[in-house]
Design an enzyme around this catalytic site. Structure first.
Site, short mmCIF file in Angstrom:
data_model
loop_
_atom_site.label_atom_id
_atom_site.label_comp_id
_atom_site.label_asym_id
_atom_site.label_seq_id
_atom_site.Cartn_x
_atom_site.Cartn_y
_atom_site.Cartn_z
N HIS A 311 0.12 3.85 -2.32
CA HIS A 311 1.50 4.72 -2.05
C HIS A 311 1.39 5.69 -0.75
CE1 HIS A 311 4.90 7.62 -2.56
NE2 HIS A 311 5.24 6.76 -3.57
N ASP A 368 6.15 1.37 -9.56
CA ASP A 368 6.52 -0.25 -9.77
C ASP A 368 5.61 -1.12 -10.63
OD1 ASP A 368 7.64 0.35 -6.47
OD2 ASP A 368 8.82 -0.18 -8.24
C1 SDX Z 1 7.73 2.75 -3.72
O1 SDX Z 1 7.55 6.64 -0.54
C2 SDX Z 1 7.83 6.61 -1.81
O2 SDX Z 1 8.06 7.64 -2.31
C3 SDX Z 1 8.25 5.24 -2.27
C4 SDX Z 1 8.44 5.32 -3.81
C5 SDX Z 1 9.77 6.17 -4.27
O3 SDX Z 1 9.72 6.54 -5.46
O4 SDX Z 1 10.63 6.13 -3.38
O5 SDX Z 1 7.26 5.82 -4.56
C6 SDX Z 1 8.87 3.79 -4.25
O6 SDX Z 1 8.21 2.36 -2.72
C7 SDX Z 1 6.24 2.92 -4.14
C8 SDX Z 1 5.46 1.64 -3.31
C9 SDX Z 1 5.83 0.31 -3.73
N1 SDX Z 1 5.17 -0.74 -2.85
C10 SDX Z 1 4.34 -1.64 -3.42
O7 SDX Z 1 3.82 -1.49 -4.52
C11 SDX Z 1 3.91 -2.45 -2.38
C12 SDX Z 1 2.24 -2.76 -2.44
N2 SDX Z 1 1.88 -1.51 -1.78
C13 SDX Z 1 1.55 -1.48 -0.42
O8 SDX Z 1 2.21 -2.24 0.34
C14 SDX Z 1 1.25 -0.14 0.28
O9 SDX Z 1 0.19 0.63 -0.54
C15 SDX Z 1 2.32 0.86 0.60
C16 SDX Z 1 3.33 0.35 1.45
C17 SDX Z 1 3.02 1.36 -0.71
C18 SDX Z 1 1.60 2.11 1.28
O10 SDX Z 1 1.17 1.59 2.35
P1 SDX Z 1 0.09 2.92 3.27
O11 SDX Z 1 0.09 4.19 2.46
O12 SDX Z 1 0.97 2.65 4.66
O13 SDX Z 1 -1.13 2.01 3.27
P2 SDX Z 1 -1.45 0.85 4.22
O14 SDX Z 1 -0.44 0.25 4.28
O15 SDX Z 1 -1.45 1.92 5.62
O16 SDX Z 1 -2.67 0.62 3.79
C19 SDX Z 1 -4.03 1.19 3.89
C20 SDX Z 1 -4.98 0.24 3.59
C21 SDX Z 1 -5.09 -1.04 4.10
O17 SDX Z 1 -6.26 -1.41 4.20
P3 SDX Z 1 -7.07 -1.30 5.66
O18 SDX Z 1 -6.34 -1.68 6.98
O19 SDX Z 1 -7.42 0.33 5.40
O20 SDX Z 1 -8.25 -2.23 5.33
O21 SDX Z 1 -4.90 0.00 2.13
C22 SDX Z 1 -4.70 -1.52 1.84
C23 SDX Z 1 -4.18 -1.97 3.28
O22 SDX Z 1 -4.34 -3.23 3.71
N3 SDX Z 1 -3.52 -1.40 1.14
C24 SDX Z 1 -3.54 -2.45 0.02
C25 SDX Z 1 -2.29 -2.37 -0.75
N4 SDX Z 1 -1.82 -1.25 -0.36
C26 SDX Z 1 -2.61 -0.83 0.67
N5 SDX Z 1 -4.38 -3.64 -0.15
C27 SDX Z 1 -4.12 -4.47 -1.40
N6 SDX Z 1 -3.17 -4.17 -2.04
C28 SDX Z 1 -2.26 -3.22 -1.76
N7 SDX Z 1 -1.15 -2.67 -2.65
#
Ligand code: SDX
Length: 433
Positions: A311, A368
């Site tokens: 998140h 989710d």
């Molecule tokens: C919602 O913002 C809100 O409030 C949203 C929400 C709401 O109520 O409106 O809460 C609803 O959208 C919840 C989120 C639902 N999305 C998912 O579950 C999709 C999977 N999650 C990711 O795509 C990700 O965690 C995000 C998009 C939710 C958050 O992304 P961030 O904080 O920008 O994290 P990032 O993309 O910068 O990742 C940081 C690191 C990366 O690795 P490194 O580059 O540091 O090596 O964490 C990794 C990412 O690759 N990472 C994951 C991951 N999420 C982040 N690796 C594997 N699986 C994941 N789910």
């Protein structure tokens, strides 16, 4: 800046041997900010913050999140208490009006929702225009935007009209969703009924039929109501920021909420609930326990992520995930409601929470991760999951739209950029290229 923010001291910025004083401010929960609203005028510099993770876009009194502590409150009320004691229409009223309603206020709100639950009959033809198999989010975004053609919004909105339009949208989004589902399965539309409250009406429109008796299950109704409460708002998330941005141009409320629906559709935002179930179904079909999938999610080259994990704000458990997990447990342990995907989800969570990849990146289950299992138990088709998220989020979007509209001044959202393209060059005729 309103006087809701408490001035702190000042921040001193030194640029090219000149010092600048920038005001610092504190919100009611102690969050601190540096007011850079005059930065460019004073220094010629802008700030750069891709994704705005460090940038406050506005002041708001609707929802408070503490990502480190896993706190979520609507108008000061902890989400755990609202999920346990309240119901969706009451929470919608709270978000929209700032206070929990009295009995009379809630009855009037419910009456408004019921009276506005039908859509203009001529809108039904729109459904026939969508190709078979259209994604319901595409239908919802289109139909909500087209409400402005049947219910034109006056240029100057008085309070009563604004409140009526808001109630219409909270109600009609549910009807449009159910109608799009019925159309997608070729069944006759089931109209809203004055006999039912919000969630019962929705489930009845979704699943009843002139030739099939549909028994509303109280536990399912309660679970869906709680699902909607937990999705009702989440401060400046991607779709709500889209609503505030579109609203800042003074576009009409239907166009503005349609923008929110479109932003929510993305798999990194509201589309994740559908992706979680597809991920769990795939693991179930492969007969795995999730370990292999977890390894792929950790591998950047796999293009896979553990959907429902991580998140932008929560670097601890998403409090909504905890409530939904408990609700899943309760619902899916009912006779005949068992779902093998729950065990897989709990196994994935157990493995991930012990794995340094997730621990070091502070990746926890978000709203989710478990929500789709509740929708599955209710018989909601997977491609409707994000539509349910949109129904839940509608009061939050509208509360932010109203807050922005009635703020001190409506400033059109217009961020700057850092240009990295070509420097000036001159036109060359095609013969000479
Ligand atoms: C919602 O913002 C809100 O409030 C949203 C929400 C709401 O109520 O409106 O809460 C609803 O959208 C919840 C989120 C639902 N999305 C998912 O579950 C999709 C999977 N999650 C990711 O795509 C990700 O965690 C995000 C998009 C939710 C958050 O992304 P961030 O904080 O920008 O994290 P990032 O993309 O910068 O990742 C940081 C690191 C990366 O690795 P490194 O580059 O540091 O090596 O964490 C990794 C990412 O690759 N990472 C994951 C991951 N999420 C982040 N690796 C594997 N699986 C994941 N789910």
């Amino acid at each position: 800046m309103t006087d809701n923010l408490k001035p702190l001291s000042t921040a001193t910025l030194t640029l090219e041997d000149k010092s600048y004083s920038l005001p610092t401010l504190m919100g009611v929960e102690g969050e601190k900010s540096i007011d850079i609203s005059k930065l460019r005028a004073q220094t010629g510099y802008i700030t750069l913050d891709e994704g705005y993770g460090n940038t406050g876009a506005c002041e708001s009194s609707i929802t408070y999140i503490d990502g480190e502590k896993g706190i979520l409150r609507y108008r000061g009320y902890p989400i755990e208490e609202l999920a346990e004691h309240s119901r969706f229409t009451e929470v919608a009223y709270l978000l929209l009006h700032g206070e929990l309603p009295t009995v009379d206020q809630l009855n009037l709100f419910s009456k408004r929702l019921n009276e506005s639950s039908i859509i203009h009959e001529d809108m039904h033809h729109f459904f026939n225009g969508f190709p078979r198999g259209s994604h319901p989010m595409g239908i919802l975004a289109t139909m909500v935007a087209s409400l402005s053609t049947f219910y034109p919004v006056p240029d100057v909105l008085d309070e009563a009209t604004e409140i009526q339009i808001v109630a219409n949208l909270v109600s009609q989004v549910r009807t449009i969703a159910a109608f799009s589902y019925k159309k997608s399965i070729g069944e006759p539309l089931v109209y809203p009924s004055i006999k039912y409250r919000y969630v019962r009406n929705f489930l009845n429109m979704m699943f009843s039929s002139p030739v099939r008796d549909y028994q509303l299950d109280d536990d399912i109704v309660r679970a869906i109501d709680m699902f909607l409460i937990l999705h009702a708002d989440h401060e400046q998330n991607c779709s709500t920021s889209s609503v505030r941005t579109a609203g800042s141009s003074m576009a009409n409320v239907y166009a503005v909420t349609s923008a929110g629906i479109s932003a929510l559709w993305g798999p990194r935002h509201g589309g994740a609930n559908q992706e979680v179930i597809q991920m769990l179904e795939q693991i179930h079909a492969e007969g795995g326990d999730g370990t292999e999938f977890i390894n792929q999610a950790k591998d950047k080259n796999s293009g896979r992520r553990l959907m429902g994990f991580g998140h932008r704000v929560y670097k601890n458990f998403d409090p909504r995930a905890k409530v939904l997990k408990k609700q899943c447990d309760k619902l899916l342990n009912k006779p005949g409601m068992n779902d093998p995907l729950l065990e897989i989800a709990m196994r994935l969570e157990e493995i991930a929470l012990k794995d340094d990849y997730f621990i070091s990146r502070k990746l926890y289950p978000n709203v989710d991760f478990y929500s789709g299992l509740i929708l599955r138990a209710a018989g909601i088709p997977t491609n409707m999951f994000t539509v349910l998220f949109a129904i839940g989020r509608m009061p939050g979007w509208l509360a932010h739209w109203r807050e922005m509209l009635h703020g001190k001044q409506v400033t059109i959202t217009r961020p700057r950029q850092m240009y990295v393209g070509e420097t000036e060059r001159h036109f060359v005729d095609i013969e000479n290229r």
